[in-house]
Scaffold this motif. Structure first.
Motif: not given
Ligand SMILES: Nc1nc(=O)c2c([nH]1)NC[C@@H]1CN(c3ccc(C(=O)N[C@@H](CCC(=O)O)C(=O)O)cc3)CN21
Ligand SMILES: O=c1ccn([C@H]2C[C@H](O)[C@@H](COP(=O)(O)O)O2)c(=O)[nH]1
Length: 282
Positions: A259-276, A240-251
């Motif tokens: 830019f570095t990878r630390d300038d990107v974040k997904l806020i409230d990123y709720e997901t189902h379990e990972q398939i390993k 069952e899909p969950l709500p989309a996360p919010k995107f944050w990019l260091n303003p």
């Protein structure tokens, strides 16, 4: 629910129900044990994502936003073709003993070309045009360079971006849209991985060119599900899909090269379990 989940579920259902099978045909990729890696494939899939509404990350399973951003910056910002410049190990199977993947991806974006205004590589040319001539219909990159294919360990899959600027009524800023052209897409391993990385790129370029992010249109010639991935996909798309996360990019970042990878974040990123331990065909 996340719109990207809906697009992903519909695409996978369509591939499985209406796609064609390569089983028994001559195919290039193999599984680790040497067995041919067959696929169910659909030709000509087009998916549209409106980045002004939602960030297109799947919630059916977690997309590793920092790792996919790291690979994007490896290609578009470091313009590197060496896995020693990458923080993850996703390219290890395609690198030579020195860590090179040949004249692919970042190598091509770093090659300088002559334009009327001087020498630019393709990335700097895009940024120059977006800043100086945003309504140009000639703002694009292409890394599928035939003369160098024999020196690439894997031919580029996501090979071209076409940028296109529009103006929304009532908005002060221009809107940056893009078409991502991809000749081949391993839907389980890399569909949302590729979508999220190019969504991040559009957000980054929009920010450094003082624009807003608009639509990302993903055109896939061969969208495929590998034989050993079919049961995993069936399990994923039953979730069952969950709500989309919010995107944050260091303003604070105003230069693409900062830019570095630390300038990107997904806020409230709720997901189902990972398939390993999903196997990747080589
Ligand atoms: N068959 C195949 N499929 C691909 O998607 C693919 C290739 N080959 N060859 C080159 C690159 C390598 N790619 C990959 C390979 C592995 C992951 C992967 O395992 N991702 C994990 C974890 C990544 C991490 O956190 O570092 C994931 O859960 O997304 C992603 C992209 C995409 N490309
Ligand atoms: O960014 C990427 C890189 C690779 N892929 C997938 C698509 C295919 O399954 C393989 C490449 O094999 P070819 O025989 O060269 O098409 O890698 C991807 O989806 N995204």
């Amino acid at each position: 629910m996340s719109y990207a989940d809906k697009v992903f579920i519909d695409m996978c259902r369509d591939i499985i129900d209406n796609g064609t099978d390569t089983r028994g045909e001559k195919v290039r990729p193999k599984w680790e044990d040497g067995t041919p890696a067959y696929t169910i494939k659909r030709f000509g899939v087009v998916n549209r994502y409106d980045l002004s509404r939602e960030f297109p990350a799947l919630t059916l399973r977690r997309t590793a936003i920092k790792s996919c951003t790291d690979e994007l910056l490896w290609i578009w910002q470091k313009k590197s073709n060496n896995i020693n410049d990458l923080h993850s190990h996703i390219w290890d199977s395609w690198a030579d003993e020195n860590g090179s993947i040949g004249k692919a991806y970042g190598y091509q974006l770093g090659v300088k070309h002559q334009y009327k205004e001087g020498l630019f590589d393709q990335v700097d040319r895009v940024i120059y045009d977006l800043k100086n001539n945003p309504y140009s219909r000639r703002i694009m990159t292409n890394i599928y360079v035939h003369q160098d294919l024999h020196e690439m360990n894997l031919y580029p899959c996501a090979y071209s971006m076409t940028f296109n600027v529009t103006k929304k009524e009532g908005h002060d800023k221009l809107t940056l849209n893009a078409v991502l052209n991809q000749r081949s897409n391993d839907v389980l391993t890399a569909n949302n991985w590729n979508v999220c990385q190019y969504a991040v790129l559009v957000h980054m370029l929009a920010q450094v060119c003082d624009m807003e992010a608009g639509e990302l249109v993903h055109v896939i010639a061969d969208a495929h599900i590998y034989d050993r991935h079919v049961p995993v996909i069936e399990e994923l798309i039953a979730r069952e899909p969950l709500p989309a996360p919010k995107f944050w990019l260091n303003p604070k970042v105003k230069d693409f090269y900062d830019f570095t990878r630390d300038d990107v974040k997904l806020i409230d990123y709720e997901t189902h379990e990972q398939i390993k331990n999903i196997p990747v065909a080589v």
